[in-house]
Every structure is written in structure tokens, then in C-alpha cells.
Design an enzyme around this catalytic site. Structure first.
Site, mmCIF file in Angstrom:
data_model
loop_
_atom_site.group_PDB
_atom_site.id
_atom_site.type_symbol
_atom_site.label_atom_id
_atom_site.label_comp_id
_atom_site.label_asym_id
_atom_site.label_seq_id
_atom_site.Cartn_x
_atom_site.Cartn_y
_atom_site.Cartn_z
ATOM 1 N N ASP A 30 -52.163 -35.451 102.262
ATOM 2 C CA ASP A 30 -51.280 -34.541 102.014
ATOM 3 C C ASP A 30 -51.910 -33.132 101.996
ATOM 4 O O ASP A 30 -53.103 -33.029 101.283
ATOM 5 C CB ASP A 30 -50.467 -34.891 100.741
ATOM 6 C CG ASP A 30 -49.034 -34.258 100.946
ATOM 7 O OD1 ASP A 30 -47.933 -34.945 101.091
ATOM 8 O OD2 ASP A 30 -49.050 -32.906 100.984
ATOM 9 N N GLU A 156 -36.907 -44.858 108.252
ATOM 10 C CA GLU A 156 -36.926 -45.214 106.874
ATOM 11 C C GLU A 156 -35.505 -45.493 106.250
ATOM 12 O O GLU A 156 -34.779 -44.412 106.384
ATOM 13 C CB GLU A 156 -38.076 -44.384 106.180
ATOM 14 C CG GLU A 156 -38.124 -44.674 104.585
ATOM 15 C CD GLU A 156 -38.564 -45.959 104.513
ATOM 16 O OE1 GLU A 156 -39.723 -46.420 104.819
ATOM 17 O OE2 GLU A 156 -37.796 -46.884 103.651
ATOM 18 N N GLY A 280 -24.933 -36.003 98.131
ATOM 19 C CA GLY A 280 -25.976 -34.737 98.083
ATOM 20 C C GLY A 280 -27.447 -35.473 98.562
ATOM 21 O O GLY A 280 -27.351 -36.428 99.331
ATOM 22 N N CYS A 283 -30.961 -36.058 102.679
ATOM 23 C CA CYS A 283 -30.907 -36.761 104.008
ATOM 24 C C CYS A 283 -29.540 -36.655 104.617
ATOM 25 O O CYS A 283 -29.329 -36.170 106.054
ATOM 26 C CB CYS A 283 -31.194 -38.205 103.884
ATOM 27 S SG CYS A 283 -32.840 -38.342 103.628
ATOM 28 N N ARG A 350 -32.772 -31.797 96.070
ATOM 29 C CA ARG A 350 -32.642 -31.282 97.301
ATOM 30 C C ARG A 350 -31.047 -31.364 97.681
ATOM 31 O O ARG A 350 -30.757 -32.482 97.488
ATOM 32 C CB ARG A 350 -33.425 -31.974 98.506
ATOM 33 C CG ARG A 350 -34.784 -31.720 98.332
ATOM 34 C CD ARG A 350 -35.760 -31.935 99.311
ATOM 35 N NE ARG A 350 -36.157 -33.578 98.904
ATOM 36 C CZ ARG A 350 -36.670 -34.247 99.657
ATOM 37 N NH1 ARG A 350 -37.463 -33.800 100.842
ATOM 38 N NH2 ARG A 350 -37.058 -35.581 99.447
HETATM 39 N N1 LIG Z 1 -36.327 -39.216 100.803
HETATM 40 C C1 LIG Z 1 -35.531 -40.057 101.010
HETATM 41 O O1 LIG Z 1 -34.889 -40.775 100.502
HETATM 42 C C2 LIG Z 1 -35.761 -40.318 102.739
HETATM 43 C C3 LIG Z 1 -35.405 -41.539 103.355
HETATM 44 C C4 LIG Z 1 -35.278 -41.837 104.376
HETATM 45 C C5 LIG Z 1 -35.845 -40.954 105.382
HETATM 46 N N2 LIG Z 1 -36.331 -39.844 105.093
HETATM 47 C C6 LIG Z 1 -37.104 -38.918 105.901
HETATM 48 O O2 LIG Z 1 -38.482 -39.243 105.775
HETATM 49 C C7 LIG Z 1 -39.182 -37.829 105.700
HETATM 50 C C8 LIG Z 1 -39.933 -37.470 104.677
HETATM 51 O O3 LIG Z 1 -38.960 -37.317 103.620
HETATM 52 P P1 LIG Z 1 -39.692 -37.162 102.132
HETATM 53 O O4 LIG Z 1 -38.307 -37.187 101.333
HETATM 54 O O5 LIG Z 1 -40.555 -38.172 101.715
HETATM 55 O O6 LIG Z 1 -40.145 -35.493 102.146
HETATM 56 P P2 LIG Z 1 -41.179 -34.799 100.989
HETATM 57 O O7 LIG Z 1 -40.771 -33.400 101.246
HETATM 58 O O8 LIG Z 1 -40.849 -35.468 99.843
HETATM 59 O O9 LIG Z 1 -42.691 -35.163 101.344
HETATM 60 C C9 LIG Z 1 -43.252 -34.707 102.692
HETATM 61 C C10 LIG Z 1 -44.692 -34.594 102.424
HETATM 62 O O10 LIG Z 1 -45.366 -34.056 103.505
HETATM 63 C C11 LIG Z 1 -46.206 -33.075 103.217
HETATM 64 N N3 LIG Z 1 -46.737 -32.727 104.484
HETATM 65 C C12 LIG Z 1 -46.075 -31.792 105.146
HETATM 66 N N4 LIG Z 1 -46.775 -31.270 106.150
HETATM 67 C C13 LIG Z 1 -47.755 -31.930 106.161
HETATM 68 C C14 LIG Z 1 -49.026 -32.105 107.102
HETATM 69 N N5 LIG Z 1 -49.078 -31.330 107.964
HETATM 70 N N6 LIG Z 1 -50.150 -33.197 106.549
HETATM 71 C C15 LIG Z 1 -49.865 -33.742 105.671
HETATM 72 N N7 LIG Z 1 -48.999 -33.586 104.603
HETATM 73 C C16 LIG Z 1 -48.008 -32.809 104.819
HETATM 74 C C17 LIG Z 1 -45.472 -32.241 102.188
HETATM 75 O O11 LIG Z 1 -46.757 -31.706 101.402
HETATM 76 C C18 LIG Z 1 -44.983 -33.321 101.468
HETATM 77 O O12 LIG Z 1 -45.736 -34.201 100.139
HETATM 78 C C19 LIG Z 1 -37.930 -36.642 106.127
HETATM 79 O O13 LIG Z 1 -38.023 -36.961 107.565
HETATM 80 C C20 LIG Z 1 -36.841 -37.403 105.615
HETATM 81 O O14 LIG Z 1 -35.623 -37.170 106.481
HETATM 82 C C21 LIG Z 1 -36.448 -39.581 103.773
#
Ligand SMILES: NC(=O)c1ccc[n+]([C@@H]2O[C@H](COP(=O)([O-])OP(=O)(O)OC[C@H]3O[C@@H](n4cnc5c(N)ncnc54)[C@H](O)[C@@H]3O)[C@@H](O)[C@H]2O)c1
Length: 467
Positions: A30, A156, A280, A283, A350
Site C-alpha cells: 500500500d 468483490e 450509503g 459502493c 464514505r
Molecule cells: N468497500 C467495500 O465494501 C467494497 C466491496 C466491493 C468492492 N469494492 C471495490 O473495491 C475497491 C477497493 O475498495 P476499498 O473500499 O477497499 O478502498 P479503500 O479506499 O479502503 O482502499 C484502497 C487502498 O488502496 C491504496 N492505494 C491507492 N493507490 C495505490 C497504489 N498505487 N498502490 C498501492 N496501494 C494503493 C490506498 O492507500 C488504500 O489503502 C474499489 O474499487 C471498490 O469499489 C469495495
């Protein structure tokens, strides 16, 4: 297998920890140094039930790092799980995806890896990532990327708050690729989950009726569309019951009973039919916007999805409308908001309805007091200048308030001492934004009960809602 996860947010961290717990060698990279420092000390940067314990159990097989060169070389599977936050015009901002894809190409040192998009990305992004990885690899290594990579999509479906459960006991695993070898690699990786061959942790028991987890193998574009279509369907189910709730209010029907009567139809199902403040989280808003915007690029109007979005916005506005109708003047009033996280069992803020509602009330000249059992610290960090008063308990939030609004259905709010709360308030108004409070008890405590569906005529015993 040797696995790299890029991005350790809600999705990347859960995936990485689960795969390590199941026996794979996992490196999580990360760019956020403070996050990695916490993870190295065994502390999850997010609130997710059982995650800390799970991390401790998987510790020997997991590396947390900010260094791509420590994580990427030698990997057989590289997951991209970076954020894809909303961008202008409804399309997600793909800058993190771009950076991750370029870094994979730069740091991969040969061998063969399947690059897997786990981030939710617009349809067609798989091909884009493929091109970015190859281009970067060829630039940095001076040789062709042919035979080094293949691309897959593995959307996911975890829910925050039950992320580990949803990963280990998934309803299905979807993998999409135009390359059959990628699908085989992912099948091997997920086999312990698909066949449920692992011993379930005592604190996360396997659901009794769970058999093998179905694997849905598709082409790239189908896997990408499955994710958007699934989220949009859930979002519109919520908006549908909220729209029916508005009609229920007009005709004097009880939306809770209506939802029960609808949901027991096996073709419909009862989940995501709780009327209230609407969705909310990071996603649904972003993914429905992206679906509408992708469709528009092909000359299509996604009218149903657009309507679901409009209804959701309206639900939040109705909170202010209801308070205005009840209190007549909002200027100078004190409103207590119970719950900040977009749903219980997470600290994720968020697109949290509470924040938008707080803003609207502040614009109207209210004083806003807030509380959340878990997300308060994160709220202070992420919204330092919102101008609300943070309180340490639900009871303290209600002191001197003209109305209490239940925004997030944390179970502890139902158990509060509502009688004492009533005594400390200026006006005893409660707006139950999630239809979860026991209105018989509230009535006894002297509260005037409101919700967004107007089922005030329902007999009190039947109206007390089970979550
Ligand atoms: N949160 C959910 O419930 C959920 C469920 C299904 C799908 N998603 C999808 O999964 C993806 C991630 O969501 P999330 O909630 O985990 O996001 P998040 O913002 O919690 O985590 C993203 C992470 O990526 C890191 N990051 C950014 N750029 C980077 C890089 N170049 N190299 C390494 N690390 C980097 C950030 O520092 C952060 O820790 C999104 O596309 C989201 O739509 C999220």
C-alpha cells in the site's frame, strides 16, 4: 501460491488476510505509510469484526509493505484492490488503478503472473489494465511482455461489517478472463473456499446449510458487468421499498408489514427490503453512477437505475422535511444524530447519510450533535471542519436536543436508557430513520415518534421491528 495484493483497504486487506489464513504466501502493498505501519504492528486500520484476530492467525504468511519491489517479484497472482472513488460525470476516478497497473509492469521480474482486477472498474478496464501493464513492463525491462501476464477480473461482493464471513463463505466466486489459464490459476487459488476444505474458525462458524461455493467463470466484460449489475439491483431494491414506503405513508399502511408480506415471496426475498433512510457507503452511489454513465456512452438510458438514485437522495431530504414539519422552525434548534457510519459494524463514513443530513441541518441554522460507537475518531479525522458537536454517548448527544434522529441502526441505540434520554431533551421527538426502535417503549417515555414511512397508525406491538 505466492500472491500480491495492491491496496490494503476494506477489500484488499480482507482478501489478503483470508488468503494468507488459508495457506497462501501473501504480500500486501500500500502507498499509505501510516496504514502499513499499523498493519505491521498487527493493528487493522479499519474496524471490521474479527479482523485483528484473523490477522494474528495469518501473521506468518503475510507481509505488509510500501515497497513494490518487496511484494511483486515472483508473484503468481497479483490482485489490484485500490480505490476507484467517484470522479467527475459519474465515472470513477481511475488514477490509482493506472498507478497500480504501471507499477506491476515495472516491478514484475519475469515468470508468469495473473493480474486480477478486484477493484470495481468500468466495463472494459480489464483490457486497459492489460495494455498498461504490458506497456510499463516493456518500457522498464526492454523486452516483450508476451507470455508474462494474463488479465482476469474477480469482482468483490463482501459487505463491510461481515467481510471475513462473506469471503470465506461466499455466495459465489466470479472470475472472468479471456484466457483459460488465468481461470485455472484462480480456481486453484480459491479451491479451499470453493470446496470448503478448511476448518472453520470457532468465532466464524460455517453456515450449516453451506455446500460447495459456486464458481462462475466468464469472459472479462461479463465479470465486470456482473459486479455493477449486482450492486445496482441491491440499490434499487432498497429504493423500491422506500418508494413503496412513501405511498404507505399516504394510504396509512404499515411498511414493515408490507415488506414482510412482499419478502416472504421466495421470488423476491426479504433482504434489502428495510424501508428507511436509504443506502450509503462507498459502493452503491458510485457504482450506480458508473453504470448509468457507461450505458450513456453506448446511447442507452438506464432509467430504472437512475430512478433508484433519485429516490435515495429524496429519502435523506425527507429527514429535514419531517423535522421542519414537526418543529416549524429549524433555526436555533439542536438536533442529535445517532450513528455516523453508513451502516452498523463498520467505521466507513464514505457517502454516509449522517454527514449529508448534518450538512443540510447546519445550512438551516441548526446546532448538530453527533455520536457513533465506532466511527467517531475517524469522523473527527476526516471531517474536522464540519461544525458539529461530537459526543461520547448517545445519551449525551440527546441532552438539550429538540429531536433525536436515529441514522445508523447500531444495536446499542435500541438498548439506550430512552426514559432518561427523554428527561434530558428539550422536545421529545424521535425520528427513527431505520425503523428499528421500539415505539411502545418510546411512547411510554413520552416521545413523539416519527419515521420516514408514516406507519404511525400501526399497532405498537406489531410495529416494534426486528432487525
Ligand atoms: N468497500 C467495500 O465494501 C467494497 C466491496 C466491493 C468492492 N469494492 C471495490 O473495491 C475497491 C477497493 O475498495 P476499498 O473500499 O477497499 O478502498 P479503500 O479506499 O479502503 O482502499 C484502497 C487502498 O488502496 C491504496 N492505494 C491507492 N493507490 C495505490 C497504489 N498505487 N498502490 C498501492 N496501494 C494503493 C490506498 O492507500 C488504500 O489503502 C474499489 O474499487 C471498490 O469499489 C469495495
Amino acid at each position: 501460491m505466492k500472491v500480491t495484493i495492491i491496496g490494503t483497504g476494506y477489500v484488499g486487506l480482507t482478501t489478503g488476510v483470508c488468503l494468507a489464513w488459508l495457506g497462501h504466501e501473501v504480500a500486501c502493498v500500500d502507498t499509505d505509510k501510516s496504514k502499513v505501519e499499523l498493519l505491521e504492528r498487527g493493528i487493522p486500520p479499519i474496524y471490521e469484526p474479527f479482523l485483528e484476530q484473523f490477522m494474528a492467525e495469518a501473521r506468518e504468511r503475510i507481509l505488509f509493505t510500501t515497497s513494490y519491489s518487496a511484494a511483486v517479484p515472483g508473484s503468481q497472482v497479483i490482485f489490484i484492490a485500490v480505490g476507484t472513488p467517484p470522479g467527475p460525470g459519474g465515472n470513477p476516478d481511475l488514477q490509482y488503478l493506472h498507478a497500480a497497473a504501471r507499477a506491476i509492469g515495472q516491478y514484475f521480474d519475469g515468470g508468469y503472473a495473473v493480474v486480477v482486477n478486484k477493484s470495481t472498474v468500468p466495463i472494459g478496464s480489464g483490457n486497459w489494465v492489460d495494455a498498461l501493464v504490458r506497456e510499463s513492463y516493456e518500457e522498464h525491462h526492454g523486452r516483450s511482455a508476451d507470455g508474462q501476464f494474463s488479465i482476469a477480473s474477480n469482482p468483490e461482493f463482501l459487505r463491510e461489517g461481515t467481510a471475513l464471513h462473506d469471503t470465506l463463505y461466499a455466495d459465489r466466486v466470479v472470475v472472468g478472463s479471456d484466457n483459460s489459464h488465468s481461470l485455472e490459476v484462480l480456481y486453484t487459488l480459491y479451491r479451499p473456499i470453493l470446496d470448503q476444505t478448511f476448518t472453520a474458525p470457532v468465532y466464524l462458524p460455517r453456515p450449516e446449510d453451506l455446500g460447495a461455493v459456486p464458481l462462475v467463470s466468464t469472459d472479462l466484460a461479463s465479470a465486470e458487468l456482473i459486479k455493477y449489475a449486482a450492486n445496482a439491483f441491491l440499490a434499487l431494491k432498497i429504493s423500491y421499498i422506500n418508494e413503496i414506503g412513501q405511498l404507505a405513508e399516504k394510504v396509512g399502511a404499515d411498511i414493515t408489514q408490507v415488506a414482510k408480506g412482499i419478502g416472504l415471496d421466495a421470488r423476491i426475498g426479504s433482504r434489502f427490503l428495510q424501508a428507511g433512510l436509504g443506502w450509503g457507503g462507498s459502493c452503491f452511489g458510485k457504482d450506480t453512477a458508473a453504470l448509468v454513465s457507461t450505458a450513456a456512452e453506448y446511447g442507452l438510458d438506464m432509467r430504472i437505475v437512475e430512478a433508484a438514485r433519485i429516490v435515495n437522495v429524496r429519502q435523506r431530504e425527507r429527514v429535514v422535511d419531517k423535522l421542519l414539519a414537526e418543529l416549524k422552525i429549524l433555526k436555533g434548534r439542536t438536533i442529535a444524530l445517532l450513528g455516523l457510519a453508513f451502516k452498523p459494524n463498520t467505521d466507513d463514513l464514505r457517502e454516509a447519510p449522517a454527514i449529508e443530513i448534518a450538512r443540510k441541518l447546519l445550512e438551516r441554522g441548526c446546532r448538530v450533535k453527533v455520536h457513533d460507537p465506532v466511527a467517531l475518531e475517524r469522523f473527527r479525522r476526516e471531517h474536522p471542519s464540519l461544525g458539529v458537536v461530537c459526543c461520547e454517548s448517545g445519551e449525551q448527544t440527546a441532552e438539550g436536543a429538540d429531536a433525536v434522529v436515529l441514522v445508523t441502526e447500531w444495536p446499542q441505540y435500541r438498548e439506550m436508557n430512552w426514559e432518561a434520554l427523554a428527561a434530558s431533551m428539550r422536545t421529545r421527538i424521535v425520528l427513527d430513520g431505520r425503523n428499528v426502535l421500539d415505539r411502545t417503549r418510546l411512547a411510554r417515555a413520552g416521545f413523539h415518534y416519527l419515521n420516514l414511512n408514516g406507519d404511525v397508525h400501526a399497532p405498537a406491538e406489531t410495529a416494534a421491528v426486528q432487525l
